[in-house]
Design a protein around this motif. Structure first.
Motif, mmCIF file in Angstrom:
data_model
loop_
_atom_site.group_PDB
_atom_site.id
_atom_site.type_symbol
_atom_site.label_atom_id
_atom_site.label_comp_id
_atom_site.label_asym_id
_atom_site.label_seq_id
_atom_site.Cartn_x
_atom_site.Cartn_y
_atom_site.Cartn_z
ATOM 1 N N VAL A 230 0.855 -1.397 -0.091
ATOM 2 C CA VAL A 230 0.012 -0.080 -0.034
ATOM 3 C C VAL A 230 0.856 1.315 0.040
ATOM 4 O O VAL A 230 0.610 2.238 -0.822
ATOM 5 C CB VAL A 230 -0.962 -0.081 1.079
ATOM 6 C CG1 VAL A 230 -1.710 1.314 1.302
ATOM 7 C CG2 VAL A 230 -1.992 -1.201 1.175
ATOM 8 N N LEU A 231 1.992 1.372 0.864
ATOM 9 C CA LEU A 231 2.626 2.566 1.034
ATOM 10 C C LEU A 231 3.544 2.542 -0.174
ATOM 11 O O LEU A 231 3.627 3.903 -0.875
ATOM 12 C CB LEU A 231 3.484 2.375 2.339
ATOM 13 C CG LEU A 231 2.849 2.466 3.528
ATOM 14 C CD1 LEU A 231 4.004 2.100 4.818
ATOM 15 C CD2 LEU A 231 1.858 3.741 3.845
ATOM 16 N N ARG A 232 4.064 1.766 -0.841
ATOM 17 C CA ARG A 232 4.847 1.776 -1.951
ATOM 18 C C ARG A 232 3.809 2.334 -3.278
ATOM 19 O O ARG A 232 4.341 2.729 -4.071
ATOM 20 C CB ARG A 232 5.482 0.479 -2.481
ATOM 21 C CG ARG A 232 6.676 0.165 -1.727
ATOM 22 C CD ARG A 232 7.338 -1.226 -2.376
ATOM 23 N NE ARG A 232 8.408 -1.635 -1.471
ATOM 24 C CZ ARG A 232 9.523 -0.944 -1.363
ATOM 25 N NH1 ARG A 232 9.887 -0.089 -2.200
ATOM 26 N NH2 ARG A 232 10.608 -1.598 -0.698
ATOM 27 N N SER A 233 2.383 1.814 -3.212
ATOM 28 C CA SER A 233 1.596 2.352 -4.235
ATOM 29 C C SER A 233 1.130 3.732 -4.340
ATOM 30 O O SER A 233 0.694 4.109 -5.019
ATOM 31 C CB SER A 233 0.441 1.327 -4.190
ATOM 32 O OG SER A 233 0.880 -0.105 -4.376
ATOM 33 N N LEU A 234 1.558 4.447 -3.185
ATOM 34 C CA LEU A 234 1.122 5.726 -3.129
ATOM 35 C C LEU A 234 1.782 6.846 -4.170
ATOM 36 O O LEU A 234 2.930 7.003 -4.053
ATOM 37 C CB LEU A 234 1.212 6.283 -1.799
ATOM 38 C CG LEU A 234 0.383 5.934 -0.569
ATOM 39 C CD1 LEU A 234 1.063 6.274 0.751
ATOM 40 C CD2 LEU A 234 -1.194 6.217 -0.826
ATOM 41 N N SER A 235 0.906 7.217 -5.066
ATOM 42 C CA SER A 235 1.459 7.928 -6.084
ATOM 43 C C SER A 235 1.371 9.348 -5.880
ATOM 44 O O SER A 235 1.899 10.032 -6.803
ATOM 45 C CB SER A 235 1.047 7.418 -7.368
ATOM 46 O OG SER A 235 -0.333 7.405 -7.582
ATOM 47 N N VAL A 236 0.517 9.892 -4.996
ATOM 48 C CA VAL A 236 0.031 11.311 -4.751
ATOM 49 C C VAL A 236 1.247 11.752 -3.851
ATOM 50 O O VAL A 236 1.545 11.035 -2.779
ATOM 51 C CB VAL A 236 -1.238 11.378 -4.346
ATOM 52 C CG1 VAL A 236 -2.055 10.732 -5.559
ATOM 53 C CG2 VAL A 236 -1.613 10.763 -3.011
ATOM 54 N N PRO A 237 1.371 13.071 -3.639
ATOM 55 C CA PRO A 237 2.253 13.614 -2.549
ATOM 56 C C PRO A 237 1.310 13.431 -1.170
ATOM 57 O O PRO A 237 0.325 13.437 -1.097
ATOM 58 C CB PRO A 237 2.090 15.125 -2.809
ATOM 59 C CG PRO A 237 1.636 15.157 -4.444
ATOM 60 C CD PRO A 237 0.911 14.172 -4.646
ATOM 61 N N VAL A 238 2.075 13.158 -0.191
ATOM 62 C CA VAL A 238 1.831 12.668 1.179
ATOM 63 C C VAL A 238 2.392 13.539 2.190
ATOM 64 O O VAL A 238 3.690 14.028 2.294
ATOM 65 C CB VAL A 238 2.190 11.360 1.294
ATOM 66 C CG1 VAL A 238 1.726 10.926 2.994
ATOM 67 C CG2 VAL A 238 1.485 10.229 0.453
ATOM 68 N N PHE A 295 1.880 22.924 2.412
ATOM 69 C CA PHE A 295 1.848 21.845 1.498
ATOM 70 C C PHE A 295 1.111 21.904 0.320
ATOM 71 O O PHE A 295 1.292 21.594 -0.608
ATOM 72 C CB PHE A 295 1.195 20.413 2.544
ATOM 73 C CG PHE A 295 1.354 19.170 1.790
ATOM 74 C CD1 PHE A 295 2.498 18.522 1.210
ATOM 75 C CD2 PHE A 295 0.025 18.646 1.652
ATOM 76 C CE1 PHE A 295 2.285 17.389 0.407
ATOM 77 C CE2 PHE A 295 -0.150 17.427 0.849
ATOM 78 C CZ PHE A 295 0.911 16.773 0.351
ATOM 79 N N ILE A 296 -0.446 22.198 0.764
ATOM 80 C CA ILE A 296 -1.235 22.589 -0.303
ATOM 81 C C ILE A 296 -0.824 23.675 -1.397
ATOM 82 O O ILE A 296 -0.664 23.758 -2.505
ATOM 83 C CB ILE A 296 -2.414 23.070 0.452
ATOM 84 C CG1 ILE A 296 -3.259 21.807 0.951
ATOM 85 C CG2 ILE A 296 -3.498 23.742 -0.883
ATOM 86 C CD1 ILE A 296 -4.431 22.085 1.694
ATOM 87 N N ALA A 297 -0.075 24.654 -0.692
ATOM 88 C CA ALA A 297 0.311 26.039 -1.616
ATOM 89 C C ALA A 297 1.363 25.446 -2.414
ATOM 90 O O ALA A 297 1.479 25.691 -3.891
ATOM 91 C CB ALA A 297 1.143 26.783 -0.645
ATOM 92 N N GLY A 298 2.368 24.264 -2.000
ATOM 93 C CA GLY A 298 3.209 23.715 -2.827
ATOM 94 C C GLY A 298 2.696 22.751 -4.002
ATOM 95 O O GLY A 298 3.188 22.829 -5.226
ATOM 96 N N LEU A 299 1.358 22.118 -3.725
ATOM 97 C CA LEU A 299 0.725 21.471 -4.733
ATOM 98 C C LEU A 299 0.144 22.378 -5.639
ATOM 99 O O LEU A 299 0.292 22.053 -7.045
ATOM 100 C CB LEU A 299 -0.383 20.749 -3.895
ATOM 101 C CG LEU A 299 -0.297 19.842 -3.166
ATOM 102 C CD1 LEU A 299 -1.630 19.152 -2.494
ATOM 103 C CD2 LEU A 299 0.602 18.768 -3.546
ATOM 104 N N GLU A 300 -0.469 23.539 -5.366
ATOM 105 C CA GLU A 300 -0.730 24.464 -6.296
ATOM 106 C C GLU A 300 0.138 25.115 -7.187
ATOM 107 O O GLU A 300 -0.098 25.204 -8.271
ATOM 108 C CB GLU A 300 -1.663 25.640 -5.555
ATOM 109 C CG GLU A 300 -2.813 25.019 -4.958
ATOM 110 C CD GLU A 300 -3.790 24.688 -5.962
ATOM 111 O OE1 GLU A 300 -4.650 25.478 -6.305
ATOM 112 O OE2 GLU A 300 -3.962 23.422 -6.370
ATOM 113 N N THR A 301 1.174 25.388 -6.701
ATOM 114 C CA THR A 301 2.520 25.942 -7.349
ATOM 115 C C THR A 301 2.926 24.923 -8.209
ATOM 116 O O THR A 301 3.313 25.259 -9.498
ATOM 117 C CB THR A 301 3.672 26.189 -6.482
ATOM 118 O OG1 THR A 301 3.360 27.400 -5.530
ATOM 119 C CG2 THR A 301 4.946 26.855 -7.399
#
Length: 307
Positions: A230-238, A295-301
């Motif tokens: 499961v942890l290896r399968s995480l492809s989104v930022p965490v 974290f969210i600001a980084g995602l938006e950037t």
């Protein structure tokens, strides 16, 4: 939509909107904060908690639309049918439909404790619906030894049969519930906040809304290899935010935190002073909000740069 990397708001808690939907024949309820066109966030509470557990943190997430669900069997949401269970993956189909009902293609999942485990499974299995994952003092459950499989199955089945015959727990007053909840390590203020959605008034006092089957041990648990997959399968930022006096005090959680560094591809980790329910206290919640907004600001950037 403007996302700030810091927060200065002090007027907590803020009045939420109250939402509900019929999903898979179940009435699901929620509390929501922020503008409807804000950055989309689905918040998932911990075991035996409810949506009110985000009443302190959510108003601090400026620029976000935070929808905190009462997971099935909790708060004002319906209980599952008599033949159903409450395994951590059972909520995922309803959560996906709530995301769809919001008109969102995807969103950030914000989960605390058990809600963090549910969110992690959702993000790993259905990344097209998850923009990012934020976990608060939780990530995955304790790995189970394969050799204990039959013993665990037997315990789960036997306990479920016993608990089905029990009357729903009653309290003489709200204060009675608050005092009992305090015995499990939360402050009076936290217990009182949870009480707002945990109790239903009756002719002879207050009835606990939570489905008692939530107390039953799971009939099936994940093993170490499944958790690693499961942890290896995480492809989104965490983003993992851990409480200094929370679950990391347990040896298996400390091992999980260390392992996650190697297993999760895009991981940001933070630690905040406090106990397991740190997101329900003003000072830790303000610090958590700062980490989440950064974290969210980084995602938006990154999203805007890629576009």
């Amino acid at each position: 939509m403007e996302i700030s990397g810091t927060t200065k708001r002090k007027d907590l808690p803020s009045a939420p909107e109250h939402l509900n939907w019929i999903v898979d024949g179940l009435n699901l309820t929620a509390m929501a904060w922020g503008p409807t066109d804000g950055f989309p966030v689905i918040a998932l509470h911990g075991w035996l908690d409810n949506a009110a557990s985000f009443a302190v943190l959510a108003p601090l997430l400026s620029g976000c639309r935070v929808v905190a669900i009462d997971l099935t069997g909790h708060g004002h949401s319906d209980h599952r049918s008599d033949d159903a269970a409450y395994l951590i993956w059972d909520d995922i189909p309803q959560i996906l439909k709530v995301i769809e009902r919001q008109g969102w293609k995807d969103c950030t999942i914000l989960g605390h404790s058990r809600g963090a485990m549910i969110g992690t499974l959702l993000a790993a299995a259905m990344p097209e619906h998850v923009r990012a994952l934020v976990t608060l003092d939780g990530l995955m459950p304790e790995p189970h030894d394969d050799g204990e499989f039959v013993h665990q199955l037997r315990d789960g089945l036997r306990y479920a049969a016993r608990i089905a015959t029990r009357a729903q727990r009653h309290f003489s007053s709200v204060e009675d519930y608050v005092e009992r909840r305090q015995r499990y390590g939360v402050s009076r203020e936290i217990a009182a906040l949870l009480a707002t959605r945990a109790l239903e008034e009756t002719a002879d006092g207050y009835r606990l809304r939570n489905d008692q089957r939530l107390q039953s041990p799971s009939a099936v648990k994940l093993n170490a290899q499944q958790i690693e997959v499961v942890l290896r399968s995480l492809s989104v930022p965490v983003l993992n935010v851990w409480a200094t006096e929370g679950l990391v005090k347990r040896e298996w959680v400390a091992d999980l935190v260390d392992a996650s560094e190697a297993l999760i591809g895009d991981l940001t980790r933070a630690t905040v002073e406090g106990h397991h329910h740190f997101h329900m206290e003003r000072e830790p919640a303000a610090e958590i909000a700062g980490h989440v907004l950064d974290f969210i600001a980084g995602l938006e950037t990154n999203r805007n740069g890629a576009g």
